[in-house]
Write a protein that holds these residues in place. Sequence first.
Motif, PDB file in Angstrom:
ATOM      1  N   ASP A  22      76.725  58.741  43.108  1.00 19.31           N
ATOM      2  CA  ASP A  22      75.874  58.129  42.080  1.00 19.31           C
ATOM      3  C   ASP A  22      74.619  58.956  41.758  1.00 19.31           C
ATOM      4  OD1 ASP A  22      75.296  56.213  40.169  1.00 19.31           O
ATOM      5  OD2 ASP A  22      74.251  54.889  41.576  1.00 19.31           O
ATOM      6  N   ILE A  23      74.799  60.270  41.743  1.00 20.72           N
ATOM      7  CA  ILE A  23      73.677  61.145  41.399  1.00 20.72           C
ATOM      8  C   ILE A  23      73.687  61.405  39.888  1.00 20.72           C
ATOM      9  CG2 ILE A  23      72.837  63.520  41.662  1.00 20.72           C
ATOM     10  CD1 ILE A  23      73.863  63.075  44.666  1.00 20.72           C
ATOM     11  N   ILE A  24      74.895  61.414  39.308  1.00 23.47           N
ATOM     12  CA  ILE A  24      75.037  61.491  37.855  1.00 23.47           C
ATOM     13  C   ILE A  24      75.696  60.186  37.409  1.00 23.47           C
ATOM     14  CG2 ILE A  24      76.099  62.744  35.926  1.00 23.47           C
ATOM     15  CD1 ILE A  24      76.056  65.258  37.711  1.00 23.47           C
ATOM     16  N   LYS A  25      75.069  59.498  36.467  1.00 20.22           N
ATOM     17  CA  LYS A  25      75.608  58.206  36.022  1.00 20.22           C
ATOM     18  C   LYS A  25      76.887  58.423  35.214  1.00 20.22           C
ATOM     19  CE  LYS A  25      72.312  55.675  37.698  1.00 20.22           C
ATOM     20  NZ  LYS A  25      72.630  54.992  38.962  1.00 20.22           N
ATOM     21  N   GLY A  26      77.902  57.685  35.551  1.00 15.72           N
ATOM     22  CA  GLY A  26      79.143  57.789  34.792  1.00 15.72           C
ATOM     23  C   GLY A  26      80.360  57.499  35.654  1.00 15.72           C
ATOM     24  N   GLN A  27      81.508  57.475  34.997  1.00 14.21           N
ATOM     25  CA  GLN A  27      82.758  57.104  35.663  1.00 14.21           C
ATOM     26  C   GLN A  27      83.734  58.260  35.711  1.00 14.21           C
ATOM     27  OE1 GLN A  27      84.624  53.646  33.928  1.00 14.21           O
ATOM     28  NE2 GLN A  27      84.083  52.617  35.837  1.00 14.21           N
TER      29      GLN A  27
END
Lengths: 282, 218
Positions: free
Chosen positions: B103-108
């Motif tokens: 969860d360091i870069i927001k996204g899926q």
Amino acid sequence: MNNIRIIPRLDIKGPNLVKGIHLEGLRVLGKPEDFARFYYENGADELIYVDVVASLFGRNSLHDIIARTAKDIFIPLTVGGGLRTVEDIKAVLRAGADKVSLNTAAIHNPQIIKEASQKFGSSTIVISIEAIRQKDGSYLAFTDNGREHTGIDVLSWAKRVEELGAGEILLTSVDREGTGLGFDVDLTKMISEAISIPLIVHGGAGRLEHISEIATAGQADAIAIAGAFHYDFILKNKYVESNSNEGNFEFLKSEKTFSKITPFSIEKSKEYLISKKIKTRI
Amino acid sequence: MQLPNILIIDYNLGNIFSVQNACKYNGTNTIVSNDKKDIESADAIILPGVGAFGDAMANMRKLDLIEPIKDFIHSKKPFMGVCLGMQLLFTESEEFGNHKGLDIIKGQIKKFPTSGSSNNKIKVPQVGWNKLINDKNTQWMNSPLSSINNDSFMYFVHSYFACPEDESVVLSKTVYEDISYCSSVLKENIFATQFHPEKSAETGLNIYANWLNNIHKK
């Protein structure tokens, strides 16, 4: 269509690169790492090493060759031949292989596909299928370079290995292998349409037309070529060298090639694909 | 001058050997470790990875690496992720159920569909060479892609792809069948690639060279 991969396949016996017909009658061609280096520098998309006698004797002699190759070759290397257990796979990956191909071990114990793909990732596990056409038009899977009959139908086996987690299938037509008569288009198309994972096809490349045909009519995702590239390398480099005096060298000394195979380079094969509007990396 | 301490994290999944070889080719020796003390003392880190997202997170949890990796990234020291090592930086993945990432870069992380918009069959995983597309022009200049030409071929092996919420972290795009997706990210000290530069011949080795040179300059 995606970029078609061109993959030199190097069959290895002991320390040497060899080539046969129908996977039999092996002749020594030279040091595998010399050929690998040349193919890497000339645009190969990947390399496949197959230890062709390992299954027969239950030995793994490839590790040194893999380590020497992987040290200065920065494209994916698939290694197969005689890998029986998850430990064997791990050892080959540790030596520097990126993927492994399994045939005999998968036929005897299909669960190894599941186990290995969970442990190393699906994309690491290539299932090698050696197909021989039957009189009724169906294909049966064989092991040990087309010697051992398994009675397993190739089409249902291909679907099964996908379900079990294989990342790719390497499909060899034993009937065409080493003949230069062209790939088995019917077989390739049948398997490619039945599966959703990439299909590497091998066995029969003798002319440039064969590779465009198998990419379009055969729907292959990748094409493995042995003889045509090896003879091109030998002719260009006036190459006569090997790792030992083990094996049959008469062929190499005679400067002959098989009459049905017109040697061509990786570069030529790619130029040809592009000229036919087939995408490939250049 | 003391050589920078460059660490490759070995969490029992992945292509450690080839990543290490690519660094060695560029004249840089690396340390391979899963010890959190080594993470704390590293000057730069590479997180490789091949395999399943859930297994990777579970292994990192077991080895107690999650907080040390997050702390390292927050320290703004150079961090490179490769393939699964890029995907793990994201919020979550839908691979075999839902799994939380770093969860360091927001996204899926999403799976490639098996059929395209015109009902064409899409082979999954994508295995092979595909192009890096630079659709923002200027951004590559200040990244490890600085010496790389637009449309260069890289080697990809993956079934899942990253969908960052913030478009500005997208460094390159790649088109597989009719899906255009994020194939590398750049966010402050983080550089990560979906492709395998260590398996992408000379062009890929140049990416390692650029990333490593930037560390040696510091």
